[in-house]
Design a protein around this motif. Structure first.
Motif, short mmCIF file in Angstrom:
data_model
loop_
_atom_site.label_atom_id
_atom_site.label_comp_id
_atom_site.label_asym_id
_atom_site.label_seq_id
_atom_site.Cartn_x
_atom_site.Cartn_y
_atom_site.Cartn_z
N SER A 13 20.52 14.41 8.21
CA SER A 13 21.93 14.14 8.50
C SER A 13 22.75 13.88 7.23
CB SER A 13 22.06 12.95 9.45
OG SER A 13 21.43 11.82 8.89
N ARG A 14 22.08 13.41 6.17
CA ARG A 14 22.75 13.16 4.89
C ARG A 14 21.78 13.50 3.77
NH1 ARG A 14 25.66 7.55 4.11
NH2 ARG A 14 23.80 7.40 2.87
N ILE A 15 21.80 14.74 3.34
CA ILE A 15 20.82 15.23 2.38
C ILE A 15 21.20 14.81 0.97
CG2 ILE A 15 19.72 17.28 1.42
CD1 ILE A 15 20.34 18.64 4.15
N ASP A 16 20.29 14.12 0.32
CA ASP A 16 20.43 13.77 -1.10
C ASP A 16 19.86 14.96 -1.88
OD1 ASP A 16 19.99 12.94 -3.72
OD2 ASP A 16 19.45 10.90 -3.14
N GLU A 17 20.74 15.82 -2.40
CA GLU A 17 20.29 17.06 -3.03
C GLU A 17 19.49 16.81 -4.30
OE1 GLU A 17 23.29 20.06 -3.35
OE2 GLU A 17 23.58 20.14 -1.18
N ASP A 18 19.80 15.76 -5.04
CA ASP A 18 19.02 15.46 -6.25
C ASP A 18 17.59 15.11 -5.87
OD1 ASP A 18 21.16 15.91 -7.94
OD2 ASP A 18 21.84 13.82 -7.85
N LEU A 19 17.44 14.29 -4.84
CA LEU A 19 16.10 13.93 -4.36
C LEU A 19 15.38 15.16 -3.82
CD1 LEU A 19 13.94 11.83 -3.68
CD2 LEU A 19 15.16 11.40 -1.53
N LEU A 20 16.09 15.98 -3.05
CA LEU A 20 15.49 17.18 -2.48
C LEU A 20 14.99 18.11 -3.59
CD1 LEU A 20 14.80 18.86 0.02
CD2 LEU A 20 17.09 19.87 -0.14
N GLU A 21 15.76 18.24 -4.64
CA GLU A 21 15.35 19.12 -5.75
C GLU A 21 14.06 18.62 -6.39
OE1 GLU A 21 17.33 21.38 -9.57
OE2 GLU A 21 18.48 19.84 -8.53
N ALA A 22 13.97 17.33 -6.63
CA ALA A 22 12.75 16.76 -7.23
C ALA A 22 11.55 16.92 -6.30
CB ALA A 22 12.98 15.29 -7.57
N LEU A 23 11.76 16.67 -5.01
CA LEU A 23 10.66 16.78 -4.05
C LEU A 23 10.24 18.22 -3.83
CD1 LEU A 23 11.65 14.04 -1.44
CD2 LEU A 23 10.00 13.89 -3.32
N ALA A 24 11.19 19.15 -3.92
CA ALA A 24 10.86 20.57 -3.77
C ALA A 24 9.90 21.02 -4.87
CB ALA A 24 12.13 21.41 -3.80
N GLU A 25 10.14 20.57 -6.08
CA GLU A 25 9.24 20.92 -7.19
C GLU A 25 7.84 20.38 -6.93
OE1 GLU A 25 10.89 19.75 -10.93
OE2 GLU A 25 12.74 20.86 -10.58
N ARG A 26 7.75 19.17 -6.42
CA ARG A 26 6.43 18.60 -6.12
C ARG A 26 5.77 19.32 -4.96
NH1 ARG A 26 7.40 12.37 -5.56
NH2 ARG A 26 5.21 12.45 -4.93
N ALA A 27 6.55 19.73 -3.96
CA ALA A 27 5.99 20.47 -2.81
C ALA A 27 5.44 21.82 -3.26
CB ALA A 27 7.06 20.65 -1.74
N GLN A 28 6.17 22.51 -4.12
CA GLN A 28 5.68 23.80 -4.63
C GLN A 28 4.39 23.62 -5.42
OE1 GLN A 28 8.91 26.43 -6.34
NE2 GLN A 28 10.04 24.53 -5.92
N ALA A 29 4.36 22.60 -6.25
CA ALA A 29 3.15 22.34 -7.03
C ALA A 29 1.96 22.05 -6.12
CB ALA A 29 3.38 21.19 -8.00
N LEU A 30 2.21 21.35 -5.03
CA LEU A 30 1.16 21.03 -4.07
C LEU A 30 0.57 22.31 -3.47
CD1 LEU A 30 -0.31 18.72 -2.61
CD2 LEU A 30 1.53 18.73 -0.92
N ILE A 31 1.42 23.26 -3.12
CA ILE A 31 0.94 24.54 -2.57
C ILE A 31 0.14 25.29 -3.62
CG2 ILE A 31 1.62 26.76 -1.57
CD1 ILE A 31 2.21 24.27 0.21
#
Length: 198
Positions: A63-81
């Motif tokens: 409902s309220r996306i923190d894009e800075d946080l999402l960007e950091a977590l996206a990098e970690r999610a990709q690394a996990l895969i």
């Protein structure tokens, strides 16, 4: 793993509409195969990725996306895969399928049906580079843009496994002549043949 002829027996929802269109022109295709969604699902389950990704991305509020946080977590999610392992049985199955499809040496590319995003590899036996390209492609589902799109469209970061296409040679480029010949708006061709009808 499926040949294109085998994949054509499955519904679009499982293998993708483009896969079935390509299968109709099997004689024009270079060496290739279809990695079914079940193989990707097995990777996710075997590495406990659904729970790890759920925990990693839990701080994201749709409902309220923190894009800075999402960007950091996206990098970690990709690394996990990219850094998670397939089971030994799955790896051996993949290598055997590469051999059966004639894809154990030379350049290959992988992409999702209906998509133009590709990953490439130069393969030597047994095919580890192709496996890494496959995982890099799967990791693209966890980029910032992919996550933001899913959050906007569905309110969730979750996704379903999808089929993956693997072809010999470099990625295809649009060929207007081949598209006209086949009566389609877009045909992707590489030096070895037809590799896309997205």
């Amino acid at each position: 793993m499926l040949t294109f002829a085998e994949a054509a027996r499955f519904p679009d929802t499982l293998v993708g509409a483009e896969t079935r269109r390509l299968a109709a022109h099997g004689a024009r295709l270079p060496a290739g195969m279809v990695v079914p969604p079940a193989f990707e699902e097995g990777f996710y389950r075997g590495a406990n990725l659904p729970e790890q990704l759920r925990n990693l991305l839990a701080p994201i509020q749709p409902s309220r996306i923190d894009e800075d946080l999402l960007e950091a977590l996206a990098e970690r999610a990709q690394a996990l895969i990219r850094t998670s392992y397939l089971s030994d049985d799955a790896v051996q199955l993949f290598y055997r399928a590469l051999g059966n499809a004639g894809l154990t040496s030379g350049e290959v590319h992988v992409r999702r049906p209906g998509s133009r995003e590709v990953e490439t590899a130069r393969v030597t036996p047994p095919g580890t580079a192709a496996l890494h390209a496959l995982k890099r492609l799967w990791a693209q589902d966890w980029t910032f843009d992919a996550l933001l799109t899913r959050l906007d469209d569905t309110g969730s970061v979750g996704l379903e496994a999808r089929a993956t296409l693997l072809f010999a040679g470099p990625p295809g480029v649009p060929d207007l002549g081949r598209a006209a010949e086949l009566g389609v708006p877009l045909a992707l061709v590489n030096s070895l043949g037809l590799v896309g009808l997205p």
